[in-house]
Design a protein around this motif. Structure first.
Motif, mmCIF file in Angstrom:
data_model
loop_
_atom_site.group_PDB
_atom_site.id
_atom_site.type_symbol
_atom_site.label_atom_id
_atom_site.label_comp_id
_atom_site.label_asym_id
_atom_site.label_seq_id
_atom_site.Cartn_x
_atom_site.Cartn_y
_atom_site.Cartn_z
ATOM 1 N N ASN A 34 -1.222 12.332 3.262
ATOM 2 C CA ASN A 34 -2.490 12.070 2.579
ATOM 3 C C ASN A 34 -3.188 10.888 3.240
ATOM 4 O O ASN A 34 -2.599 10.122 3.999
ATOM 5 C CB ASN A 34 -2.242 11.757 1.102
ATOM 6 C CG ASN A 34 -1.560 12.913 0.383
ATOM 7 O OD1 ASN A 34 -1.843 14.071 0.654
ATOM 8 N ND2 ASN A 34 -0.638 12.583 -0.521
ATOM 9 N N SER A 35 -4.471 10.717 2.910
ATOM 10 C CA SER A 35 -5.206 9.531 3.350
ATOM 11 C C SER A 35 -5.737 8.802 2.123
ATOM 12 O O SER A 35 -5.969 9.404 1.080
ATOM 13 C CB SER A 35 -6.363 9.921 4.270
ATOM 14 O OG SER A 35 -7.332 10.663 3.563
ATOM 15 N N VAL A 36 -5.919 7.493 2.286
ATOM 16 C CA VAL A 36 -6.414 6.693 1.175
ATOM 17 C C VAL A 36 -7.407 5.671 1.707
ATOM 18 O O VAL A 36 -7.216 5.100 2.790
ATOM 19 C CB VAL A 36 -5.255 5.994 0.426
ATOM 20 C CG1 VAL A 36 -4.547 4.978 1.313
ATOM 21 C CG2 VAL A 36 -5.743 5.329 -0.848
ATOM 22 N N ASN A 37 -8.480 5.456 0.964
ATOM 23 C CA ASN A 37 -9.443 4.404 1.272
ATOM 24 C C ASN A 37 -8.965 3.108 0.630
ATOM 25 O O ASN A 37 -8.835 3.021 -0.597
ATOM 26 C CB ASN A 37 -10.832 4.779 0.745
ATOM 27 C CG ASN A 37 -11.423 5.967 1.475
ATOM 28 O OD1 ASN A 37 -11.341 6.055 2.692
ATOM 29 N ND2 ASN A 37 -12.021 6.878 0.731
ATOM 30 N N GLY A 45 -0.132 8.734 4.825
ATOM 31 C CA GLY A 45 0.098 8.374 6.216
ATOM 32 C C GLY A 45 -1.105 7.764 6.896
ATOM 33 O O GLY A 45 -1.006 7.286 8.025
ATOM 34 N N ILE A 46 -2.276 7.793 6.207
ATOM 35 C CA ILE A 46 -3.509 7.292 6.817
ATOM 36 C C ILE A 46 -4.175 6.337 5.835
ATOM 37 O O ILE A 46 -4.499 6.713 4.699
ATOM 38 C CB ILE A 46 -4.468 8.449 7.165
ATOM 39 C CG1 ILE A 46 -3.819 9.402 8.153
ATOM 40 C CG2 ILE A 46 -5.781 7.910 7.739
ATOM 41 C CD1 ILE A 46 -3.206 10.624 7.514
ATOM 42 N N PHE A 47 -4.387 5.104 6.281
ATOM 43 C CA PHE A 47 -5.013 4.080 5.450
ATOM 44 C C PHE A 47 -6.321 3.662 6.125
ATOM 45 O O PHE A 47 -6.318 3.172 7.259
ATOM 46 C CB PHE A 47 -4.075 2.894 5.278
ATOM 47 C CG PHE A 47 -2.787 3.247 4.588
ATOM 48 C CD1 PHE A 47 -2.656 3.108 3.210
ATOM 49 C CD2 PHE A 47 -1.709 3.749 5.312
ATOM 50 C CE1 PHE A 47 -1.477 3.454 2.560
ATOM 51 C CE2 PHE A 47 -0.522 4.094 4.675
ATOM 52 C CZ PHE A 47 -0.402 3.955 3.297
ATOM 53 N N LEU A 48 -7.443 3.865 5.414
ATOM 54 C CA LEU A 48 -8.766 3.612 5.986
ATOM 55 C C LEU A 48 -9.349 2.322 5.419
ATOM 56 O O LEU A 48 -9.371 2.118 4.196
ATOM 57 C CB LEU A 48 -9.694 4.793 5.689
ATOM 58 C CG LEU A 48 -9.245 6.126 6.304
ATOM 59 C CD1 LEU A 48 -8.825 7.086 5.212
ATOM 60 C CD2 LEU A 48 -10.345 6.722 7.151
ATOM 61 N N LEU A 77 0.823 -1.209 0.000
ATOM 62 C CA LEU A 77 0.000 0.000 0.000
ATOM 63 C C LEU A 77 0.856 1.258 0.000
ATOM 64 O O LEU A 77 0.526 2.240 -0.680
ATOM 65 C CB LEU A 77 -0.934 -0.008 1.208
ATOM 66 C CG LEU A 77 -2.115 -0.978 1.146
ATOM 67 C CD1 LEU A 77 -2.842 -1.035 2.486
ATOM 68 C CD2 LEU A 77 -3.098 -0.563 0.042
ATOM 69 N N GLN A 78 1.954 1.246 0.731
ATOM 70 C CA GLN A 78 2.828 2.422 0.752
ATOM 71 C C GLN A 78 3.522 2.621 -0.590
ATOM 72 O O GLN A 78 3.700 3.747 -1.040
ATOM 73 C CB GLN A 78 3.859 2.288 1.860
ATOM 74 C CG GLN A 78 3.302 2.529 3.258
ATOM 75 C CD GLN A 78 4.389 2.608 4.300
ATOM 76 O OE1 GLN A 78 5.245 1.739 4.397
ATOM 77 N NE2 GLN A 78 4.360 3.661 5.100
ATOM 78 N N GLU A 79 3.884 1.523 -1.213
ATOM 79 C CA GLU A 79 4.522 1.612 -2.534
ATOM 80 C C GLU A 79 3.547 2.196 -3.564
ATOM 81 O O GLU A 79 3.932 2.999 -4.414
ATOM 82 C CB GLU A 79 4.997 0.226 -2.962
ATOM 83 C CG GLU A 79 5.778 0.217 -4.271
ATOM 84 C CD GLU A 79 6.282 -1.174 -4.631
ATOM 85 O OE1 GLU A 79 6.587 -1.384 -5.825
ATOM 86 O OE2 GLU A 79 6.362 -2.034 -3.734
ATOM 87 N N GLN A 80 2.273 1.823 -3.444
ATOM 88 C CA GLN A 80 1.267 2.320 -4.385
ATOM 89 C C GLN A 80 0.800 3.737 -4.050
ATOM 90 O O GLN A 80 0.265 4.431 -4.921
ATOM 91 C CB GLN A 80 0.056 1.385 -4.375
ATOM 92 C CG GLN A 80 0.330 -0.022 -4.854
ATOM 93 C CD GLN A 80 -0.828 -0.959 -4.554
ATOM 94 O OE1 GLN A 80 -1.976 -0.547 -4.475
ATOM 95 N NE2 GLN A 80 -0.513 -2.240 -4.364
ATOM 96 N N ASN A 81 1.001 4.156 -2.803
ATOM 97 C CA ASN A 81 0.494 5.458 -2.356
ATOM 98 C C ASN A 81 1.578 6.237 -1.627
ATOM 99 O O ASN A 81 1.506 6.444 -0.408
ATOM 100 C CB ASN A 81 -0.709 5.255 -1.432
ATOM 101 C CG ASN A 81 -1.833 4.481 -2.084
ATOM 102 O OD1 ASN A 81 -2.653 5.040 -2.806
ATOM 103 N ND2 ASN A 81 -1.878 3.176 -1.826
#
Length: 438
Positions: free
Chosen positions: A385-388, A314-317, A306-310
């Motif tokens: 940033n945050s990502v769903n 800093g926030i993963f929901l 997920l970090q590699e893609q985004n």
């Protein structure tokens, strides 16, 4: 009514929560600009032998100030923007107008007093008390070790509670994942599901679980003692009902209570700062919730992907999905477990379908160094940033009473993702049970 980390979430709630997902990091810049470095001179006297800083050492997780409108949890050093002490606390949103930080500076224990900026978190949900950041700029030529909080720049330091400022020294991460659980209350006794969640967390890569404990059953105390001695669990005593009238609901009901859900939001914010320098990731969920990866075997490989893609996130929901405890399967009906109070999650593999026009609430895995303030289902202010996270990557397995209790069994979705871990889970749970309960 459910207690101890289980919540009723309705459609209206979900819509409100969705609106709070926006990250407001710019607001913290505004906050820092509003803090003035004004210090008030204090008369100094020699400290007692062997004691550098004066004041009464704070002994409890929650300390009431004399105004009885301000409750201090813990101060933390925060130099992500400027050199400040950020005190996590609970305040009355109208009555607390001004506070001051009384800093103790080495090597001689000299006192500097700085006016605080009081930032009450926006997610109070109507209650008169809410989580707050009490932020003070530190003296330029001092790295204070302790601080006292007072309503005035004048007074007797010896009569004020003294708090150690945590996170002063940078540390290397001691763990990859820390789970924050707040708050355990209502004589919590869901022993079997708690042990299953703990063992699932460990299988998925968790090394530390921090629990803000108000109260639980005697049997649950035995289980907690086992995990503390094992080194997995850290207990933060959370006697908030000794200070305030607490509600077991998240929103104000005009019932005379002071703060929602046993001060859950204040505890979550404290947990983030408490683990900011010792954990790579912090996971904010309840004891009846498990983030299940669908494409990866564990959280470490999932978060790496997920970090590699985004990059910069800093926030993963993760989306919450209800697996009703009222619908069960005959599989994993383990006789020895039937004597243990609580839910056997391996028997509940049917989840409720999504509802039209209803947004499922979310829980989070965060980089704590990128978060300033959090609520329960979203971060309020952050640097990253945050990502769903898509549901085909991971979902939250939440085994509890149904939200759609009128649905027949055939309308539910059979989802046996949890069974991928059944061999390790059954073996590990048995080991714990035979050392604690059975």
């Amino acid at each position: 009514m459910l207690h101890c980390g289980k919540k009723h979430i309705c459609a209206v709630v979900a819509c409100i929560i969705f609106g709070s997902i926006l990250i407001c990091s710019w607001k913290d810049l505004q906050l820092q600009n509003n803090i003035t470095r004004k210090f008030f001179p204090q008369a100094t006297t020699a400290s007692p032998a062997g004691q550098l800083c004066r004041g009464k050492p704070a002994q409890n997780a929650i300390t009431a100030l004399k105004d009885n409108r301000t409750f201090i949890i813990s101060p933390y050093f925060d130099d992500r923007e400027s050199k400040v002490t950020r005190v996590i606390g609970i305040v009355h949103h109208e009555d607390v107008k001004q506070l001051y930080c009384w800093f103790c500076c080495p090597p001689d224990g000299k006192i500097y007093v700085s006016k605080a900026e009081i930032d009450v978190h926006s997610d109070r949900f109507g209650f008169p008390y809410g989580a707050a950041d009490i932020v003070c700029l530190e003296p330029e030529n001092c790295d204070p070790t302790h601080v006292s909080i007072h309503q005035s720049p004048r007074g007797n330091i010896d009569q004020l509670p003294r708090f150690e400022i945590k996170n002063r020294k940078a540390e290397t991460f001691s763990v990859d994942f820390t789970v924050c659980i707040s708050a355990m209350f209502g004589n919590y006794n869901n022993v079997l599901q708690f042990i299953q969640s703990m063992e699932m967390y460990k299988i998925l890569g968790v090394q530390k679980v921090v629990i803000y404990k108000n109260n639980c059953s005697h049997l649950m105390e035995k289980v907690l003692k086992f995990y503390v001695e094992e080194g997995t669990v850290e207990i933060i005593p959370w006697p908030i009902n000794s200070h305030l009238k607490v509600s077991s609901k998240w929103h104000f009901m005009q019932d005379g209570t002071h703060i929602g859900y046993y001060g859950q939001i204040a505890a979550l914010n404290d947990c983030i700062y408490r683990n900011m320098q010792r954990s790579k990731f912090v996971v904010l969920n309840d004891a009846d919730e498990i983030i299940l990866p669908l494409k990866h075997p564990d959280w470490k490989s999932m978060m790496s992907s997920l970090q590699e893609q985004n990059p910069g996130t800093g926030i993963f929901l993760f989306e919450n999905h209800i697996f009703p405890e009222t619908i069960s399967t005959h599989m994993f009906n383990i006789s020895s477990w039937n004597t243990v109070p609580g839910v056997n999650i391996l028997q509940h593999v049917h989840r409720e379908p999504d509802r039209k026009d209803v947004i499922n609430p979310k829980k989070m895995i965060i980089d704590p160094r990128k978060v300033i303030q959090t609520s329960v289902h979203s971060v309020l202010r952050a640097y990253g940033n945050s990502v769903n996270v898509p549901m085909d990557v991971a979902l939250i397995y939440h085994c509890r009473v149904p939200l759609q209790g009128n649905l027949p069994r055939e309308s539910l979705i059979r989802d046996t993702t949890l069974w991928r871990y059944n061999l390790s889970l059954v073996m590990n749970v048995n080991k714990v049970l035979y050392q604690t309960v059975l």
